[in-house]
Motif scaffolding. Structure first.
Motif, PDB file in Angstrom:
ATOM      1  N   THR A 172     -13.938   3.808  -1.376  1.00 15.57           N
ATOM      2  CA  THR A 172     -13.461   3.182  -0.141  1.00 15.57           C
ATOM      3  C   THR A 172     -14.105   3.843   1.074  1.00 15.57           C
ATOM      4  N   PHE A 217      -8.553   6.581   8.093  1.00 20.37           N
ATOM      5  CA  PHE A 217      -7.524   6.115   7.152  1.00 20.37           C
ATOM      6  C   PHE A 217      -7.964   6.354   5.702  1.00 20.37           C
ATOM      7  N   THR A 218      -9.246   6.050   5.424  1.00 18.57           N
ATOM      8  CA  THR A 218      -9.694   6.199   4.037  1.00 18.57           C
ATOM      9  C   THR A 218      -9.874   7.675   3.679  1.00 18.57           C
ATOM     10  N   VAL A 267       1.696   1.158  10.529  1.00 17.75           N
ATOM     11  CA  VAL A 267       0.935  -0.064  10.839  1.00 17.75           C
ATOM     12  C   VAL A 267       1.899  -1.209  11.159  1.00 17.75           C
ATOM     13  N   ALA A 314       2.056   7.401   1.806  1.00 16.38           N
ATOM     14  CA  ALA A 314       1.578   6.007   1.824  1.00 16.38           C
ATOM     15  C   ALA A 314       2.625   5.097   2.456  1.00 16.38           C
ATOM     16  N   GLU A 315       3.881   5.286   2.100  1.00 14.91           N
ATOM     17  CA  GLU A 315       4.933   4.431   2.673  1.00 14.91           C
ATOM     18  C   GLU A 315       5.040   4.637   4.181  1.00 14.91           C
ATOM     19  N   ASP A 371      -5.808  -2.853   8.630  1.00 20.47           N
ATOM     20  CA  ASP A 371      -5.169  -1.539   8.438  1.00 20.47           C
ATOM     21  C   ASP A 371      -4.037  -1.630   7.413  1.00 20.47           C
ATOM     22  N   PHE A 372      -3.272  -2.701   7.525  1.00 21.89           N
ATOM     23  CA  PHE A 372      -2.156  -2.926   6.588  1.00 21.89           C
ATOM     24  C   PHE A 372      -2.696  -3.003   5.159  1.00 21.89           C
ATOM     25  N   THR A 401       2.649   5.540   6.142  1.00 24.50           N
ATOM     26  CA  THR A 401       1.453   4.986   6.774  1.00 24.50           C
ATOM     27  C   THR A 401       1.570   3.470   6.910  1.00 24.50           C
ATOM     28  N   VAL A 402       2.100   2.831   5.890  1.00 27.57           N
ATOM     29  CA  VAL A 402       2.355   1.385   5.978  1.00 27.57           C
ATOM     30  C   VAL A 402       3.343   1.118   7.121  1.00 27.57           C
ATOM     31  N   PHE A 455      -5.580  -1.823   3.959  1.00 27.86           N
ATOM     32  CA  PHE A 455      -6.082  -0.497   3.546  1.00 27.86           C
ATOM     33  C   PHE A 455      -4.911   0.422   3.157  1.00 27.86           C
ATOM     34  N   THR A 456      -3.853   0.410   3.956  1.00 30.80           N
ATOM     35  CA  THR A 456      -2.736   1.319   3.661  1.00 30.80           C
ATOM     36  C   THR A 456      -1.943   0.825   2.438  1.00 30.80           C
ATOM     37  N   LYS A 457      -1.962  -0.480   2.201  1.00 29.06           N
ATOM     38  CA  LYS A 457      -1.303  -1.015   1.001  1.00 29.06           C
ATOM     39  C   LYS A 457      -2.062  -0.616  -0.273  1.00 29.06           C
ATOM     40  N   VAL A 458      -3.365  -0.479  -0.167  1.00 29.40           N
ATOM     41  CA  VAL A 458      -4.155   0.051  -1.290  1.00 29.40           C
ATOM     42  C   VAL A 458      -3.642   1.447  -1.637  1.00 29.40           C
ATOM     43  N   TYR A 459      -3.490   2.251  -0.603  1.00 26.24           N
ATOM     44  CA  TYR A 459      -3.012   3.623  -0.772  1.00 26.24           C
ATOM     45  C   TYR A 459      -1.611   3.619  -1.405  1.00 26.24           C
ATOM     46  N   GLU A 460      -0.746   2.749  -0.896  1.00 27.83           N
ATOM     47  CA  GLU A 460       0.625   2.684  -1.412  1.00 27.83           C
ATOM     48  C   GLU A 460       0.648   2.185  -2.863  1.00 27.83           C
ATOM     49  N   THR A 499       2.220  -3.261  14.713  1.00 27.48           N
ATOM     50  CA  THR A 499       2.146  -4.726  14.722  1.00 27.48           C
ATOM     51  C   THR A 499       3.357  -5.326  15.440  1.00 27.48           C
ATOM     52  N   LEU A 527      -4.939  -4.933  12.802  1.00 33.45           N
ATOM     53  CA  LEU A 527      -3.740  -4.367  12.175  1.00 33.45           C
ATOM     54  C   LEU A 527      -3.559  -4.899  10.746  1.00 33.45           C
ATOM     55  N   TYR A 552      -6.653   8.960   2.416  1.00 28.57           N
ATOM     56  CA  TYR A 552      -6.509   8.579   1.011  1.00 28.57           C
ATOM     57  C   TYR A 552      -7.317   9.535   0.122  1.00 28.57           C
TER      58      TYR A 552
END
Lengths: 315, 315
Positions: free
Chosen positions: A150, B129-130, B154, B147-148, A126-127, B150-151, A129-134, B158, A123, B133
Motif C-alpha cells: 500500500t 496513513f499507509t 475520518v 484502526a477503529e 481516507d475512509f 482512525t476510521v 484506506f482506514t477500512k483496509v487497516y480495520e 466527514t 474523505l 498501517y
C-alpha cells in the motif's frame, strides 16, 4: 450488481468445480467489502458503496483466491478478508486518483468526485484506506505484506504526478511508476494467497513474482487501452492518462499539455503501442513460467488463463 | 527541532525521574516517526518530514507513554511505535484537513498544501496513513484499537464537512463530530498505553475514558482558541474554523459564510465561549476522576497535570 469483466470471460455456465469455487469466493469478497464499508455517516456509506457497486474487473481478489487454491489451500473462507482488503486498497486509490486527475467517469458510473465533490471524495478515499487497516487488524500475519504494498502504491502515484509535472517520463521512470503503483499490489496478492495456503518460501516468492509480472502487464495494457479504446469500452474517462500527460503514450510524446487527440495521434503513430503490447506479452510469458513451481491443478490452469486474459482484454 | 508546547510547560530542568523518562520517550517517538516516513520518493520524504519537524504539541504520544507508565509499564521501548503511529494518524489528518480547508499555515510553518500543492498534499496524507498501517503491522494486538479510532477520525471529519455544507451545526452535531474526530484517537491512546502495560479491563477502560474526555476538552479548547487567540499564538491560520463555518463558534452563530470578523464578534458576544470553557473544565474533572482506579505514582500525577494543561493552555 453488474457482472464484472472477468466474470464475463466465462459467460458459459462454469464447466469446472474450480470456477464455482472462485465465483463463490468472489461473491463473498463483494459481501465482505460491502459490509466493511458500512457507516452511519451517510456520505461515506453511500459514496463507498457507490464505487463498490460499480464493479470493476476484480482481478486482484481473483489473484488471491487462485494463488491460494493453486498452492493447495482448501478453506477459501480464510482468504476472503485478504482479497477484500486488497481490492479496497485499489478502490481507495482510484477514488483519490479521480480527484487529482479530475476524472468524472469511473467503472461506467460518475466518479465519487463528480457526485460528492472533492472534499468528500478525499474523505471517502481516507475512509477506504482506514477500512483496509480495520479489516486487516485481526489478520496478523499478512499485514506486513499488504502495508508495504500500500505504501508502494502511494509512492508510485506520487512519482507519476511528479513525472507529469516535471515532464520527465522516460521508459525507466514509467516502469518504476507502474512497478510501485500497480505491480506491488498484484505481487502482494500472489504472495498473500500462497502464504495463506502455507506454501514454502520458494513457491510463495514465485507466486509473488507471477503477481508482479501480471501487474506490470496489466498496467501497460491499461495504458494502451487508454490510447486506443473508446469511453464506452473502458467505463472511465478515455484519454485521461494522456490528458494528464502520463501513461505509456507519454513516453515518446513527452508530457506536453497538447489536446488529447493530438497526443493520441502522435502516440499511435509512434512505436509505443506496439512496443508496449510486446512487452506485456513477454511479462505474461514470464509470469506463466513462474507457475512451474506448482503441481498441475485446475487452479493453476486458471492462473494461466488469468495471465492470458490480462493481455487479451479489450477494456 | 523546536521545543513543543507541552515541553515548554516544564521549561525548568525536570524535577522527577518520570519527567526524564517521558522526555526520552518522546524523543524516541520523534525518531520513530522520522524513520517511518523515510522514502526514496523525495516529495513524500520531504513533505512528511516538513510537517513532522514543525513539531506540534505531541499530546497524543505523551498520553500513550503516561498511561503505560501509570499502569505499571516498565519497558517504555515497547510503546514507542504505538505512540508514533497515533501521532502519525493525527498528522495525516491535518495534512488532508489543510487541503479541504485551504489552510496555509500549520504549526507555524507553511502547510504541505501551501508548499507542494493539492495533489502532493493528498498523496502525502495517504502516505502518512499507509505508514501508520506499515508501522503497526508487526504490532498485532493493538491494531484493532487504532484502526477503529482512525476510521472514527475520518467519519468525524466527514460529519464536520457535511454539517458545514448543510449549515446544520447544533450542539449535538458538534459533540458527535469532536467525539469522533478527536476524542476517539485520545481514547485509543489511553487504552493502548494501559493494555500495553497489561492493565486489567477495568483499568484499561478507565484510561480509555480519561483519554476520551481530555480529547473532547482538547477540541473544545482548540475551537475556543481559534476564536480568541491570534495567529502567532496558534501557529496556524487563525479563524480558519470560523471561516469554514465550523468549530464552537458556529453553534450559536450558524454556519453562514459571513466574513470571519463578523462571525468572531458574534460568537464572542454569545455564550459559546463561556459555555465551552465550562464544559471543558467539567470534562477534565471527569477525566481526572477516572484516574482513581490507579495507585498513586509520579506518572499518575503527570496524567493529572496533562489534563489540567489541556484547559489551561493558551495556544
Amino acid at each position: 450488481m453488474a457482472m464484472n469483466a472477468v466474470a464475463r470471460l466465462d459467460a458459459e455456465p462454469p464447466a469446472h468445480p474450480i470456477a464455482h469455487i472462485v465465483e463463490a469466493g468472489l461473491s463473498a469478497v463483494e459481501a465482505r467489502m460491502q459490509d466493511a464499508c458500512k457507516s452511519d455517516v451517510s456520505i461515506l456509506n453511500d459514496a463507498s458503496h457507490h464505487i463498490l457497486s460499480a464493479g470493476g474487473k476484480r482481478v486482484r481478489p481473483r489473484l488471491v483466491l487462485l494463488s491460494y487454491l493453486a498452492c493447495g489451500g482448501a478453506a477459501v473462507d480464510s482468504v476472503i478478508s485478504l482479497a477484500a482488503a486488497l481490492e479496497l486498497v485499489h478502490t481507495a486509490s482510484v477514488v483519490h486518483d479521480d480527484i487529482n486527475d479530475h476524472g468524472v467517469v469511473r467503472r461506467g458510473k460518475p466518479s465519487v468526485n463528480a457526485i460528492w465533490g472533492r472534499t468528500f471524495a478525499l474523505l471517502t478515499g481516507d475512509f477506504l484506506f482506514t477500512k483496509v487497516y480495520e479489516l486487516m487488524a485481526p489478520h496478523h500475519d499478512m499485514n506486513v505484506i499488504l502495508a508495504e504494498a500500500t505504501v508502494a502504491l502511494v509512492e508510485g502515484e506520487t512519482l507519476q504526478a511528479q513525472a507529469v509535472k516535471e515532464q520527465r517520463f522516460t521508459r525507466q521512470v514509467y516502469m518504476d511508476i507502474i512497478a510501485r503503483k500497480t505491480a506491488s499490489l498484484f505481487s502482494a496478492g500472489g504472495l498473500m494467497g500462497a502464504r495463506a495456503a502455507n506454501a514454502n518460501d520458494r513457491v510463495a516468492e514465485a507466486l509473488g513474482r507471477y503477481g508482479f509480472n501480471i501487474g506490470l502487464a496489466f498496467q501497460i495494457v491499461d495504458d494502451i487501452l487508454d490510447l486506443t479504446a473508446d469511453e464506452a469500452q473502458l467505463g472511465k474517462t478515455a484519454g485521461l492518462d494522456l490528458k494528464q500527460g502520463r501513461g505509456i503514450g507519454s513516453i515518446n510524446s513527452g508530457a506536453a499539455p497538447d489536446p488529447v487527440t493530438l497526443i493520441k495521434a502522435k502516440a499511435l503513430n509512434s512505436n509505443s503501442v506496439a512496443e508496449g503490447k510486446l512487452q506485456a506479452k513477454m511479462l505474461i510469458d514470464s509470469a506463466i513460467g513462474e507457475l512451474d513451481v506448482l503441481s498441475d491443478s485446475p487452479a493453476k490452469d486458471e492462473l494461466v488463463a488469468l495471465a492470458r486474459y490480462i493481455v487479451e482484454r479489450d477494456h
